[in-house]
Every structure is written in C-alpha cells, then in structure tokens.
Motif scaffolding. Structure first.
Motif, PDB file in Angstrom:
ATOM      1  N   PHE A  59       7.397  24.204  -0.377  1.00 61.41           N
ATOM      2  CA  PHE A  59       7.205  22.765  -0.896  1.00 61.41           C
ATOM      3  C   PHE A  59       6.656  22.561   0.715  1.00 61.41           C
ATOM      4  O   PHE A  59       6.762  21.226   0.255  1.00 61.41           O
ATOM      5  CB  PHE A  59       8.722  22.832  -0.963  1.00 61.41           C
ATOM      6  N   LEU A  60       7.552  22.725   1.383  1.00 67.84           N
ATOM      7  CA  LEU A  60       7.620  21.639   3.012  1.00 67.84           C
ATOM      8  C   LEU A  60       6.619  21.647   2.819  1.00 67.84           C
ATOM      9  O   LEU A  60       5.849  20.231   3.870  1.00 67.84           O
ATOM     10  CB  LEU A  60       8.300  22.203   3.631  1.00 67.84           C
ATOM     11  N   GLU A  61       5.244  22.389   3.625  1.00 73.99           N
ATOM     12  CA  GLU A  61       4.094  22.053   3.996  1.00 73.99           C
ATOM     13  C   GLU A  61       3.006  21.331   2.693  1.00 73.99           C
ATOM     14  O   GLU A  61       2.899  20.598   3.081  1.00 73.99           O
ATOM     15  CB  GLU A  61       3.433  23.621   3.522  1.00 73.99           C
ATOM     16  N   HIS A  62       3.258  21.690   1.197  1.00 73.08           N
ATOM     17  CA  HIS A  62       3.224  20.531   0.225  1.00 73.08           C
ATOM     18  C   HIS A  62       3.114  19.048   0.716  1.00 73.08           C
ATOM     19  O   HIS A  62       2.683  17.998   1.166  1.00 73.08           O
ATOM     20  CB  HIS A  62       3.786  21.206  -1.030  1.00 73.08           C
ATOM     21  N   GLN A  63       4.887  18.712   0.452  1.00 73.58           N
ATOM     22  CA  GLN A  63       5.581  17.117   1.471  1.00 73.58           C
ATOM     23  C   GLN A  63       4.869  16.977   2.624  1.00 73.58           C
ATOM     24  O   GLN A  63       4.179  15.467   2.078  1.00 73.58           O
ATOM     25  CB  GLN A  63       7.021  17.357   1.300  1.00 73.58           C
ATOM     26  N   LEU A  64       4.324  18.004   3.845  1.00 74.37           N
ATOM     27  CA  LEU A  64       3.688  16.934   4.959  1.00 74.37           C
ATOM     28  C   LEU A  64       2.240  16.512   4.945  1.00 74.37           C
ATOM     29  O   LEU A  64       2.062  15.891   5.281  1.00 74.37           O
ATOM     30  CB  LEU A  64       3.784  18.306   5.916  1.00 74.37           C
ATOM     31  N   LEU A  65       1.574  17.283   3.400  1.00 75.11           N
ATOM     32  CA  LEU A  65       0.644  17.068   3.354  1.00 75.11           C
ATOM     33  C   LEU A  65       0.299  15.792   2.676  1.00 75.11           C
ATOM     34  O   LEU A  65      -0.682  15.064   2.601  1.00 75.11           O
ATOM     35  CB  LEU A  65      -0.216  18.661   2.195  1.00 75.11           C
ATOM     36  N   ILE A 125      -1.164   9.827   2.499  1.00 72.55           N
ATOM     37  CA  ILE A 125      -0.262   9.012   1.771  1.00 72.55           C
ATOM     38  C   ILE A 125      -0.411   8.407   3.270  1.00 72.55           C
ATOM     39  O   ILE A 125      -0.462   6.494   3.287  1.00 72.55           O
ATOM     40  CB  ILE A 125       0.763   8.626   1.519  1.00 72.55           C
ATOM     41  N   THR A 126      -0.291   8.498   4.768  1.00 74.92           N
ATOM     42  CA  THR A 126      -0.038   7.681   5.975  1.00 74.92           C
ATOM     43  C   THR A 126      -1.807   7.338   5.895  1.00 74.92           C
ATOM     44  O   THR A 126      -1.601   5.797   6.075  1.00 74.92           O
ATOM     45  CB  THR A 126       0.766   8.729   7.014  1.00 74.92           C
ATOM     46  N   GLY A 127      -2.150   8.318   5.646  1.00 71.28           N
ATOM     47  CA  GLY A 127      -3.369   7.923   5.661  1.00 71.28           C
ATOM     48  C   GLY A 127      -4.605   6.860   4.973  1.00 71.28           C
ATOM     49  O   GLY A 127      -5.211   6.312   5.211  1.00 71.28           O
ATOM     50  N   GLN A 149       0.665  -1.194  -0.097  1.00 69.15           N
ATOM     51  CA  GLN A 149       0.084  -0.015   0.202  1.00 69.15           C
ATOM     52  C   GLN A 149       0.529   1.254  -0.142  1.00 69.15           C
ATOM     53  O   GLN A 149       1.109   1.915  -0.556  1.00 69.15           O
ATOM     54  CB  GLN A 149      -0.835  -0.373   1.224  1.00 69.15           C
ATOM     55  N   LEU A 150       1.800   1.517   0.566  1.00 70.99           N
ATOM     56  CA  LEU A 150       2.820   2.260   1.102  1.00 70.99           C
ATOM     57  C   LEU A 150       2.848   3.133   0.072  1.00 70.99           C
ATOM     58  O   LEU A 150       3.431   3.897  -0.882  1.00 70.99           O
ATOM     59  CB  LEU A 150       4.009   2.239   1.794  1.00 70.99           C
ATOM     60  N   VAL A 151       4.358   2.059  -1.359  1.00 73.13           N
ATOM     61  CA  VAL A 151       4.028   2.660  -2.168  1.00 73.13           C
ATOM     62  C   VAL A 151       3.462   2.701  -3.306  1.00 73.13           C
ATOM     63  O   VAL A 151       3.365   3.704  -4.329  1.00 73.13           O
ATOM     64  CB  VAL A 151       4.931   0.649  -3.137  1.00 73.13           C
ATOM     65  N   PHE A 152       2.069   1.989  -3.720  1.00 75.70           N
ATOM     66  CA  PHE A 152       1.021   2.198  -4.400  1.00 75.70           C
ATOM     67  C   PHE A 152       0.419   3.789  -3.879  1.00 75.70           C
ATOM     68  O   PHE A 152       0.140   4.422  -5.157  1.00 75.70           O
ATOM     69  CB  PHE A 152      -0.261   1.109  -4.016  1.00 75.70           C
TER      70      PHE A 152
END
Length: 151
Positions: A41-47, A52-54, A18-21
């Motif tokens: 950039f950082l805010e976007h990566q955190l989102l 992805i985690t969700g 799932q992590l990969v997909f």
C-alpha cells in the motif's frame, strides 16, 4: 491573492487545477490500465504521489515554455495560436513517450492486458492521450476560474 502578481497567480492557479485533475486522472487510469505487481500500500501511494507530482511539473514546464515563446504568462487567456497548439501537442507526445518508456524499462510499472498500445510501440495509448487532453483542459479551466474570480 489580490496583491500577488498576475503571472504568479496564473502559475499557482494552473498548478492547483492540475493537481486536482492529475490526482483524479492517475488514480482512475492506474486502477484500470496499469499493473503494479508486488507493491504494498505505502509503495503504491508513493508511486502515485510521484506520478501526480511529475504530471503537475510536466504541465508547469509546458506553461513556462509557452509563456517564454509568447513572451507573456497570460498567453492562454487569449485565443491560442497555431504555434501554441503544435508546441503543446509535440511536448505532450514526446514527454509521455519518454516517461512511459523509462518506467517500462526500469519496471516501475507495467500495463494490464486492457491497455491499448500506440501502434508499433510498447507504449500505452492511454497515458499519451491523457496528457494531450488534460494539459489543455487544465489551461481552459484555469482561464475560466481566473476570469470569473480575478479579472
């Protein structure tokens, strides 16, 4: 990984698949259909990390629900029963509707004009279809990997 219990092995393997997909899927879909105006950039990566985690936890939740219903963690190694399909479809649709409505309501993200909507709703069709497709696809790939490496 050989001495690991089968249930844990399947659970972790499914999480990894799932992590990969979801990493590939979220970065692809968000770049095309979502707008995240005013984010650095950082805010976007955190989102993205959060999304992805969700998604991975959504899939693991489905895994646990179906393992509970089927009274075994390897239920998906066999042919799926009608109840498995109904549960996964309802779960995918309801959870995607919930998260999309919540994110839109809190202005976490918005949609590009190219995002098709579920008729009669403000919800994007792409994220709903995404979960309907990716959750079982990850189970199928997990099954193939497990059968080729561990069975």
């Amino acid at each position: 990984m050989e001495k690991m219990p089968k249930a844990l092995k399947l659970f972790l393997l499914y999480a990894l698949v799932q992590l990969v997909f979801h990493t590939i899927g979220e970065y692809t879909i968000c770049g095309i259909f979502y707008t995240m105006e005013g984010q650095g950039f950082l805010e976007h990566q955190l989102l993205m990390f959060s999304a992805i985690t969700g998604d991975v936890f959504i899939g693991l939740g489905l895994f646990l629900i179906l393992a509970f219903v089927n009274k075994r963690s390897d239920w998906f190694l066999d042919k799926w029963e009608r109840k498995d399909i109904v549960i996964y479809l309802l779960y995918s649709i309801l959870i995607s509707f919930y998260f999309e409505i919540h994110a839109l309501h809190t202005s976490r993200w918005g949609y590009q004009t190219d995002m098709p909507l579920v008729p009669g709703t403000p919800i994007g069709l792409v994220p709903v279809l995404y979960l309907i497709i990716v959750l079982p696809l990850a189970l199928i790939v997990t099954k193939k990997i497990y059968q080729s490496k561990f069975a």
